[in-house]
Design a protein around this motif. Structure first.
Motif, short mmCIF file in Angstrom:
data_model
loop_
_atom_site.label_atom_id
_atom_site.label_comp_id
_atom_site.label_asym_id
_atom_site.label_seq_id
_atom_site.Cartn_x
_atom_site.Cartn_y
_atom_site.Cartn_z
N GLN A 153 32.68 -47.06 11.14
CA GLN A 153 33.59 -46.63 9.93
C GLN A 153 33.22 -44.70 9.86
O GLN A 153 34.42 -44.10 8.73
CB GLN A 153 32.21 -46.63 9.42
CG GLN A 153 31.87 -45.89 8.02
CD GLN A 153 30.79 -46.51 6.84
OE1 GLN A 153 30.19 -45.19 6.99
NE2 GLN A 153 31.31 -46.80 5.14
N GLY A 154 33.05 -44.17 11.17
CA GLY A 154 33.03 -42.93 11.20
C GLY A 154 34.94 -42.85 11.45
O GLY A 154 35.40 -41.85 11.53
N ALA A 155 35.53 -43.91 12.21
CA ALA A 155 36.68 -44.22 12.72
C ALA A 155 37.56 -43.54 11.17
O ALA A 155 38.56 -43.47 10.73
CB ALA A 155 37.21 -44.40 13.76
N THR A 156 37.23 -44.62 10.51
CA THR A 156 37.72 -44.76 8.45
C THR A 156 38.21 -43.25 8.46
O THR A 156 38.60 -42.99 7.62
CB THR A 156 36.94 -45.60 8.07
OG1 THR A 156 37.43 -47.49 8.72
CG2 THR A 156 37.82 -46.09 7.24
N PHE A 157 36.65 -42.73 8.21
CA PHE A 157 35.99 -40.97 7.36
C PHE A 157 37.20 -40.22 8.52
O PHE A 157 37.69 -39.45 7.62
CB PHE A 157 34.68 -40.97 7.65
CG PHE A 157 34.28 -39.81 6.96
CD1 PHE A 157 34.79 -39.89 5.79
CD2 PHE A 157 33.63 -38.95 7.50
CE1 PHE A 157 34.48 -38.52 4.72
CE2 PHE A 157 32.97 -37.63 6.32
CZ PHE A 157 33.80 -37.72 5.68
N VAL A 158 37.36 -40.95 9.42
CA VAL A 158 38.46 -39.30 10.12
C VAL A 158 39.42 -39.88 9.48
O VAL A 158 40.27 -38.75 9.69
CB VAL A 158 38.65 -40.10 11.66
CG1 VAL A 158 38.98 -38.62 12.32
CG2 VAL A 158 37.22 -39.31 12.56
N HIS A 159 40.56 -41.20 8.97
CA HIS A 159 41.50 -41.46 8.67
C HIS A 159 41.20 -40.60 7.30
O HIS A 159 42.77 -40.13 7.16
CB HIS A 159 41.64 -42.60 8.84
CG HIS A 159 43.10 -43.42 7.35
ND1 HIS A 159 43.09 -44.28 6.49
CD2 HIS A 159 44.12 -42.93 7.42
CE1 HIS A 159 44.14 -44.48 5.95
NE2 HIS A 159 44.88 -43.00 6.14
N ILE A 160 40.18 -40.54 6.64
CA ILE A 160 40.46 -39.83 4.90
C ILE A 160 40.34 -39.28 5.22
O ILE A 160 41.40 -37.85 4.39
CB ILE A 160 39.12 -40.31 4.53
CG1 ILE A 160 39.25 -41.26 4.01
CG2 ILE A 160 38.43 -39.03 3.75
CD1 ILE A 160 37.68 -42.59 4.02
#
Length: 246
Positions: A127-134
């Motif tokens: 989920q942290g990588a998804t947050f990095v996408h954001i």
């Protein structure tokens, strides 16, 4: 207090139901190498505490169930307003609202404001990588809107490392201060995407879709599952990626 450094800052973003301590314990070798080279490696902790129990409906009745028993389980955003611990929609590939996202974005913005001149790489797992996408979208938007005071701190982010990630499906504006979801085109900051061939939690196909949203993605694949590798080859790849950003 402002944080000043002539070297790069690496912000470490943990995964769903983890915390900064868990992230650091699982990246000891990488942290050691990054720190030895003079980079400032900072482990951040998400603002949302996930409950230890949830109420689910079974045969028409609400039943309390435990959520793995992990204490201090944190999240950068939730997928359900009704049950914060429900992650069943995490890999949904249709638009969904991420609850609590604004608070996490504000937290990162505040941290970036304290980095007076240092360029920044954001490293995220799951989920942290998804947050990095954001955050990558916000970084691109900051470059496209140099006069936007709210977005300006995100311009310090010039690269991202995304481990076992999946693309954000958050619908609507990312912040109340700037409309950035329709950024147009590919994300232009440098990116390294790390994926596991045997990852059953976030299959590699999701990571490939995420990488395709960046203009020049670098991809590193390993033959294991849903975790952050700590072998020499992976660590060398990360160090080389950070060096090219300097």
């Amino acid at each position: 207090m402002e944080i000043t450094s002539n070297r790069r800052t690496v912000l470490m973003i943990h995964g769903w139901a983890q915390n900064a301590h868990v992230m650091k314990s699982r990246t000891k070798k990488l942290y050691k190498r990054i720190s030895e080279l003079g980079y400032d490696c900072i482990y951040l902790e998400a603002p949302h505490l996930l409950p230890m129990t949830s109420m689910v409906e079974v045969d028409g009745q609400l039943v309390e169930v435990t959520n793995g028993g992990r204490e201090n389980a944190k999240a950068w955003f939730m997928y359900s307003e009704k049950d914060p611990s429900d992650a069943s929609k995490a890999l949904q590939e249709t638009p969904i609202e991420y609850y609590g996202l604004e608070a996490s974005i504000s937290m990162i913005r505040d941290r970036l404001c304290k980095l007076e001149t240092s360029p920044c790489t954001i490293f995220g797992f799951s989920q942290g990588a998804t947050f990095v996408h954001i955050l990558s979208i916000l970084a691109s938007a900051a470059r496209n809107n140099p006069d936007c005071e709210y977005l300006s701190p995100f311009a310090k982010v010039d690269s991202g490392i995304l481990v076992s990630g999946f693309a954000s499906m958050h619908q609507g504006s990312l912040t109340d201060n700037a409309h950035t979801t329709d950024a147009g085109g590919l994300i232009t900051i440098r990116s390294l995407h790390i994926m596991g061939e045997r990852d059953t939690s976030v299959p590699k196909s999701y990571g490939n879709k995420l990488a395709s949203l960046y203009s020049e993605p670098q991809i590193y694949s390993h033959n294991k599952g849903h975790f952050i590798p700590h072998n020499k080859e992976l660590i060398d790849t990360v160090i080389e990626f950070l060096g090219k950003a300097d």
